[in-house]
Design an enzyme around this catalytic site. Structure first.
Site, short mmCIF file in Angstrom:
data_model
loop_
_atom_site.label_atom_id
_atom_site.label_comp_id
_atom_site.label_asym_id
_atom_site.label_seq_id
_atom_site.Cartn_x
_atom_site.Cartn_y
_atom_site.Cartn_z
N ARG A 32 -11.76 41.88 79.60
CA ARG A 32 -11.64 43.54 80.00
C ARG A 32 -12.81 44.09 80.06
O ARG A 32 -13.71 44.05 79.31
CB ARG A 32 -10.95 44.15 78.82
N ASP A 66 -13.27 54.46 75.26
CA ASP A 66 -13.56 53.08 75.68
C ASP A 66 -15.04 52.79 75.77
O ASP A 66 -15.54 51.59 75.35
CB ASP A 66 -12.77 52.61 76.73
N LYS A 95 -8.58 56.14 78.37
CA LYS A 95 -7.33 55.74 79.30
C LYS A 95 -7.05 56.93 80.34
O LYS A 95 -7.46 57.82 80.25
CB LYS A 95 -6.22 55.59 78.24
N GLY A 144 -7.14 48.61 72.83
CA GLY A 144 -7.83 49.57 72.12
C GLY A 144 -9.17 49.14 71.75
O GLY A 144 -9.43 48.07 71.18
O1 MRU Z 1 -5.79 49.94 77.85
P1 MRU Z 1 -5.77 50.25 76.47
O2 MRU Z 1 -4.57 50.31 75.63
O3 MRU Z 1 -6.97 49.17 75.69
O4 MRU Z 1 -6.82 51.68 76.29
C1 MRU Z 1 -6.93 52.15 75.23
C2 MRU Z 1 -7.72 53.41 75.09
O5 MRU Z 1 -7.85 53.99 76.05
C3 MRU Z 1 -8.09 53.92 73.89
O6 MRU Z 1 -7.84 55.38 73.87
C4 MRU Z 1 -9.48 53.57 73.27
O7 MRU Z 1 -9.60 52.41 73.41
C5 MRU Z 1 -9.40 54.12 72.12
S1 MRU Z 1 -8.75 53.12 70.80
C6 MRU Z 1 -9.28 53.59 69.44
#
Ligand code: MRU
Length: 353
Positions: A88, A236, A247, A46
């Site tokens: 990441r 993100d 996501k 996240g």
């Molecule tokens: O791969 P992840 O679990 O890190 O992806 C997270 C997301 O896509 C969330 O929607 C995004 O980071 C917002 S978190 C407040």
């Protein structure tokens, strides 16, 4: 709210979200390398939570550096920052947090190395505290878009554990509930890593917010049958033109919403806006291990040996599908988002509600 990440007696404790919802386990990180591994392996994931974890990891790394002067300290600290940055690529909060820690170290370069080490811990803690406050504000600005008895759909996990606390998209839901609104949430399971099924469903149930878990390909069915009023997701990275990376599957959801006339909101802090990036097409998309697709949660194989696999972890939703971007300074039309850069325009003038 359980802590996502915390600094405790010289270690960084990360909630191992890969074990949820079956077990609530914290991993103790004694060095920055373990924090970086935890980010890569999704112990904490996240965008805002990645940023805060990275900042704490850097504070830990600063304690691993043997140096007497700032000139000795700095190149080693930069190496640690580069290691953290390589975890990441998509969530811009990671790079935002690293930059903030670097600038902060530079601003304190005249102090002793011991003092700088302590100050970096304080700064990472400040980022954690600020993130919770930011999310509460996002919740306040976002809850006006939620009506009593709304059925909300969400994708992935933008809850308390995707942040330092309270959540972004889920913060909006939480805020609406705190205001006395009754809501129900459709939770996309979110293939391939199942953040929706494992994390969002779990968090909403902990909060006693009524929810129904659906597979990603069911969203259209529920929209077609008029069972969804509004979509709220996190982000993100948001480009200057209002395009949003989130996501994988978010884009499909947004297109479905447009077809069905359902408003589509993105809730994210300003630290998720990349004011240096003109359009979403330039956002780097993380490609993850094929095993996430061929196996259910790395364990049960569901595809033939040797099959070719694609596993982009994020997609970009063009701004034209987005009703508003909800931040800690208000909700804005995506086309106006670039005007918030460097606080040049008074948000008051651009706010939607
Ligand atoms: O791969 P992840 O679990 O890190 O992806 C997270 C997301 O896509 C969330 O929607 C995004 O980071 C917002 S978190 C407040």
């Amino acid at each position: 709210m359980i802590p996502t990440v915390e600094w405790k007696n010289g270690i960084v404790r990360m909630l191992d979200q890969t074990r949820l919802p079956l077990e609530t386990v914290y991993n103790d990180c004694k060095d920055y390398q373990t924090v970086a591994r935890g980010i890569k392996e999704l112990w904490v994931r996240g965008a805002p939570a990645i940023g805060v974890s990275a900042a704490m990891g850097l504070a830990l790394g600063a304690r691993q550096i043997a140096a007497n002067t700032f000139d000795e300290f700095w190149p080693k600290f930069e190496e640690i920052c580069a290691h953290m940055a390589a975890t990441r690529p998509t969530a811009v909060n990671l790079f935002w947090a690293i930059e903030r820690m670097k600038k902060f170290a530079q601003a304190n370069r005249e102090k002793s190395i011991d003092e700088i080490r302590g100050l970096l811990v304080d700064e990472s803690q400040r980022m954690l505290d600020e993130d919770i406050e930011t999310n509460r504000r996002i919740g306040g600005y976002g809850s006006v878009f939620v009506s009593d008895d709304d059925n909300i759909i969400t994708h992935c996990n933008a809850g308390s554990i995707a942040t330092a606390g309270y959540g972004t998209a889920e913060g909006v839901m939480r805020s609406a509930v705190e205001e006395g609104k009754k809501i129900h949430v459709y939770v996309d399971e979110t293939r391939p890593v199942l953040q929706g099924a494992r994390l969002t469903a779990w968090e909403l149930m902990q909060e006693n917010i009524p929810c129904t878990l659906i597979t990603d390909n069911m969203a259209g069915y529920f929209m077609f049958h008029d069972m969804v009023d509004v979509a709220i997701v996190g982000a993100d990275r948001i480009a200057r033109n209002g395009d949003v990376a989130n996501k994988i599957g978010t884009y499909s959801l947004a297109v479905l919403c447009k077809e069905h006339g359902i408003p589509f909101y993105v809730a994210a802090p300003l630290s998720t806006i990349d004011f240096t990036m003109e359009a979403g097409s330039s956002i780097p998309i993380e490609e993850r291990d094929p095993r996430e697709v061929t196996h259910v949660f790395g364990k049960v194989q569901i595809a033939p040996d040797g099959v070719r696999v694609a596993n982009p972890a994020f997609d970009v939703t063009p701004a034209r599908y987005i009703t508003a971007i909800i931040t800690e300074v208000g909700a804005f039309h995506p086309k106006d988002i670039h005007r918030l850069a460097d606080g040049k325009t008074d948000p008051e003038k651009l706010r939607l509600k």
